[in-house]
Design an enzyme around this catalytic site. Structure first.
Site, PDB file in Angstrom:
ATOM      1  CB  SER A 139      -9.100   0.647  -1.748  1.00 34.56           C
ATOM      2  OG  SER A 139     -10.031   1.187  -2.667  1.00 34.56           O
ATOM      3  CE1 TYR A 152      -9.561  -4.128  -4.768  1.00 39.96           C
ATOM      4  CE2 TYR A 152     -11.149  -2.214  -4.370  1.00 39.96           C
ATOM      5  CZ  TYR A 152      -9.700  -2.896  -4.459  1.00 39.96           C
ATOM      6  OH  TYR A 152      -8.679  -1.954  -4.584  1.00 39.96           O
TER       7      TYR A 152
HETATM    8  P1  NDP Z   1      -2.429  -2.685 -11.477  1.00 33.55           P
HETATM    9  O1  NDP Z   1      -3.350  -3.865 -12.101  1.00 33.55           O
HETATM   10  O2  NDP Z   1      -1.808  -1.888 -12.445  1.00 33.55           O
HETATM   11  O3  NDP Z   1      -1.336  -3.593 -10.672  1.00 33.55           O
HETATM   12  C1  NDP Z   1      -1.686  -4.530  -9.762  1.00 33.55           C
HETATM   13  C2  NDP Z   1      -0.306  -5.437  -9.602  1.00 33.55           C
HETATM   14  O4  NDP Z   1      -0.582  -6.609  -8.540  1.00 33.55           O
HETATM   15  C3  NDP Z   1       0.320  -5.951 -10.844  1.00 33.55           C
HETATM   16  O5  NDP Z   1       1.470  -5.713 -10.676  1.00 33.55           O
HETATM   17  C4  NDP Z   1       0.007  -7.272 -10.364  1.00 33.55           C
HETATM   18  O6  NDP Z   1       1.257  -8.052 -11.027  1.00 33.55           O
HETATM   19  C5  NDP Z   1       0.034  -7.345  -9.153  1.00 33.55           C
HETATM   20  N1  NDP Z   1      -0.674  -8.959  -8.850  1.00 33.55           N
HETATM   21  C6  NDP Z   1      -1.791  -9.195  -8.764  1.00 33.55           C
HETATM   22  N2  NDP Z   1      -2.008 -10.474  -8.438  1.00 33.55           N
HETATM   23  C7  NDP Z   1      -0.929 -10.731  -8.007  1.00 33.55           C
HETATM   24  C8  NDP Z   1      -0.486 -12.143  -7.269  1.00 33.55           C
HETATM   25  N3  NDP Z   1      -1.437 -13.328  -6.971  1.00 33.55           N
HETATM   26  N4  NDP Z   1       0.752 -12.187  -7.011  1.00 33.55           N
HETATM   27  C9  NDP Z   1       1.554 -11.238  -7.237  1.00 33.55           C
HETATM   28  N5  NDP Z   1       1.265  -9.958  -7.741  1.00 33.55           N
HETATM   29  C10 NDP Z   1       0.068  -9.993  -8.157  1.00 33.55           C
HETATM   30  O7  NDP Z   1      -3.586  -2.188 -10.491  1.00 33.55           O
HETATM   31  P2  NDP Z   1      -2.870  -1.086  -9.386  1.00 33.55           P
HETATM   32  O8  NDP Z   1      -1.671  -0.484  -9.605  1.00 33.55           O
HETATM   33  O9  NDP Z   1      -4.042   0.011  -9.600  1.00 33.55           O
HETATM   34  O10 NDP Z   1      -3.193  -1.824  -8.067  1.00 33.55           O
HETATM   35  C11 NDP Z   1      -2.033  -1.825  -7.060  1.00 33.55           C
HETATM   36  C12 NDP Z   1      -2.956  -2.058  -5.686  1.00 33.55           C
HETATM   37  O11 NDP Z   1      -3.567  -0.994  -5.574  1.00 33.55           O
HETATM   38  C13 NDP Z   1      -3.921  -3.081  -5.353  1.00 33.55           C
HETATM   39  O12 NDP Z   1      -3.819  -3.745  -4.422  1.00 33.55           O
HETATM   40  C14 NDP Z   1      -5.134  -2.527  -5.798  1.00 33.55           C
HETATM   41  O13 NDP Z   1      -6.271  -3.018  -5.111  1.00 33.55           O
HETATM   42  C15 NDP Z   1      -4.768  -0.906  -5.116  1.00 33.55           C
HETATM   43  N6  NDP Z   1      -5.690   0.130  -5.391  1.00 33.55           N
HETATM   44  C16 NDP Z   1      -6.021   0.386  -6.762  1.00 33.55           C
HETATM   45  C17 NDP Z   1      -6.400   1.508  -7.160  1.00 33.55           C
HETATM   46  C18 NDP Z   1      -6.782   2.040  -8.326  1.00 33.55           C
HETATM   47  O14 NDP Z   1      -7.833   2.894  -8.575  1.00 33.55           O
HETATM   48  N7  NDP Z   1      -6.055   1.832  -9.406  1.00 33.55           N
HETATM   49  C19 NDP Z   1      -7.061   2.491  -5.864  1.00 33.55           C
HETATM   50  C20 NDP Z   1      -6.971   1.949  -4.456  1.00 33.55           C
HETATM   51  C21 NDP Z   1      -6.373   0.696  -4.286  1.00 33.55           C
HETATM   52  P3  NDP Z   1       1.293  -9.600 -11.877  1.00 33.55           P
HETATM   53  O15 NDP Z   1       0.093  -9.617 -12.571  1.00 33.55           O
HETATM   54  O16 NDP Z   1       2.622  -9.445 -12.732  1.00 33.55           O
HETATM   55  O17 NDP Z   1       1.493 -10.620 -10.695  1.00 33.55           O
HETATM   56  C1  8X3 Z   2      -9.907   0.970  -6.073  1.00 34.40           C
HETATM   57  C2  8X3 Z   2     -10.502   2.337  -6.088  1.00 34.40           C
HETATM   58  O1  8X3 Z   2     -12.951   3.466  -6.162  1.00 34.40           O
HETATM   59  O2  8X3 Z   2     -12.494   1.438  -7.712  1.00 34.40           O
HETATM   60  O3  8X3 Z   2      -9.671   0.552  -4.972  1.00 34.40           O
HETATM   61  O4  8X3 Z   2     -12.845   1.401  -5.238  1.00 34.40           O
HETATM   62  S1  8X3 Z   2     -12.204   2.117  -6.409  1.00 34.40           S
END
Ligand code: NDP
Ligand code: 8X3
Length: 252
Positions: A139, A152
């Site tokens: 991120s 985070y």
């Molecule tokens: P979502 O919440 O839409 O998706 C998160 C996914 O992670 C879900 O499929 C969830 O599946 C899974 N997950 C969470 N905890 C667990 C666990 N304990 N075991 C297995 N799976 C898990 O968010 P995003 O798609 O945005 O996030 C995906 C990644 O991107 C994350 O690592 C997040 O930190 C990162 N990210 C997101 C950004 C954003 O602005 N959206 C920016 C930068 C990075 P389930 O709950 O079914 O287990």
């Molecule tokens: C998620 C993006 O800007 O909320 O990793 O940290 S931000």
């Protein structure tokens, strides 16, 4: 035989969009996440195009990660790409207001979970060799501090450094490692971060143009499908309508 991608967190956001992007290119899919029903829905959606294996997996459980890899059926074993995407942020408040449990959940998922799955799949990826990839979702928060980022951001800094260090150890194996570091992207991320506050999530994305899950899926697919001699070390992506801010200064 088609190439195989193993995705963690395929039930939502980037993971689900990546599953669709790899399917479009004819890859076989191993889709994991905790919510089995959503995995089943995605399998139903994509199975006419490509081979899809689903497995409910909480990445925090090292034994479960090992078992999920050991139980891969014939046709899904020789994984070429591991997409370590499962992750979450919690508690957007200041560090001093946050429950310790929320910090632990982020560390257990974003750090421990990511290393659990990586460790379980490393022998397979090394056996696949040239052209194999580990794509870790970091991120911008792992590089740039901001209020409420506390643990985070620190977990995502781990993702960056772990990715770089893995590259050093995997030199000579042909396995590539990339830290894909997105900025503001509209998924269920903020709904999770605010523990279900849909209004707060809508407010964050309203009036601007965040990245979409599909934007990030395209970048993930890009780094994983480059020629086998090319490694993108880190790919940081922001929407045009996001940038950095000035240093904060405490005044009398
Ligand atoms: P979502 O919440 O839409 O998706 C998160 C996914 O992670 C879900 O499929 C969830 O599946 C899974 N997950 C969470 N905890 C667990 C666990 N304990 N075991 C297995 N799976 C898990 O968010 P995003 O798609 O945005 O996030 C995906 C990644 O991107 C994350 O690592 C997040 O930190 C990162 N990210 C997101 C950004 C954003 O602005 N959206 C920016 C930068 C990075 P389930 O709950 O079914 O287990
Ligand atoms: C998620 C993006 O800007 O909320 O990793 O940290 S931000």
């Amino acid at each position: 035989m088609s190439d195989i991608v193993f995705i963690t967190g395929a039930t939502s956001g980037f993971g689900r969009a990546a599953a669709r992007r790899f399917a479009e290119a004819g890859w076989s899919l191993v889709l994991t996440g905790r919510r089995l029903e959503r995995l089943q829905d995605l399998q139903e959606e994509l199975k006419s195009k490509v081979a899809v294996h689903i497995a409910a997996l909480d990445v925090r459980d090292a034994q479960a990660a090992r078992e999920a890899v050991a139980a891969l059926p014939e046709g899904f074993r020789q994984v070429k790409v591991l997409l370590n995407n499962a992750g979450l942020a919690l508690a957007p408040e200041a560090a001093q207001k946050v429950a310790l449990e929320d910090w632990h959940t982020m560390i257990d998922t974003n750090i421990t979970g990511l290393v659990n799955v990586t460790h379980a799949l490393l022998p397979t990826l090394i056996a696949t060799g040239r052209g194999a990839s580990i794509v870790n979702i970091g991120s911008v928060a792992g590089h740039w501090p901001y209020p409420g980022g506390h643990v985070y951001g620190a977990t995502k800094a781990f993702v960056q450094q772990f990715s770089y260090n893995l590259r050093c150890d995997l030199l000579g194996t042909g396995v590539r490692v990339t830290d894909v570091a997105p900025g503001l992207a509209e998924t269920e991320f903020t709904l999770v971060r605010t523990k279900g506050d849909q209004d707060a999530s809508d407010r964050l994305y309203r009036g601007t143009t965040p990245l979409t899950a599909e934007d990030i899926a395209e970048q993930i697919f890009y780094v994983a499908s480059l020629p086998a001699h090319v490694n993108i070390n880190r790919l940081e992506i922001m929407p045009v309508r996001q940038a950095w801010s000035a240093f904060a200064i405490d005044r009398d």
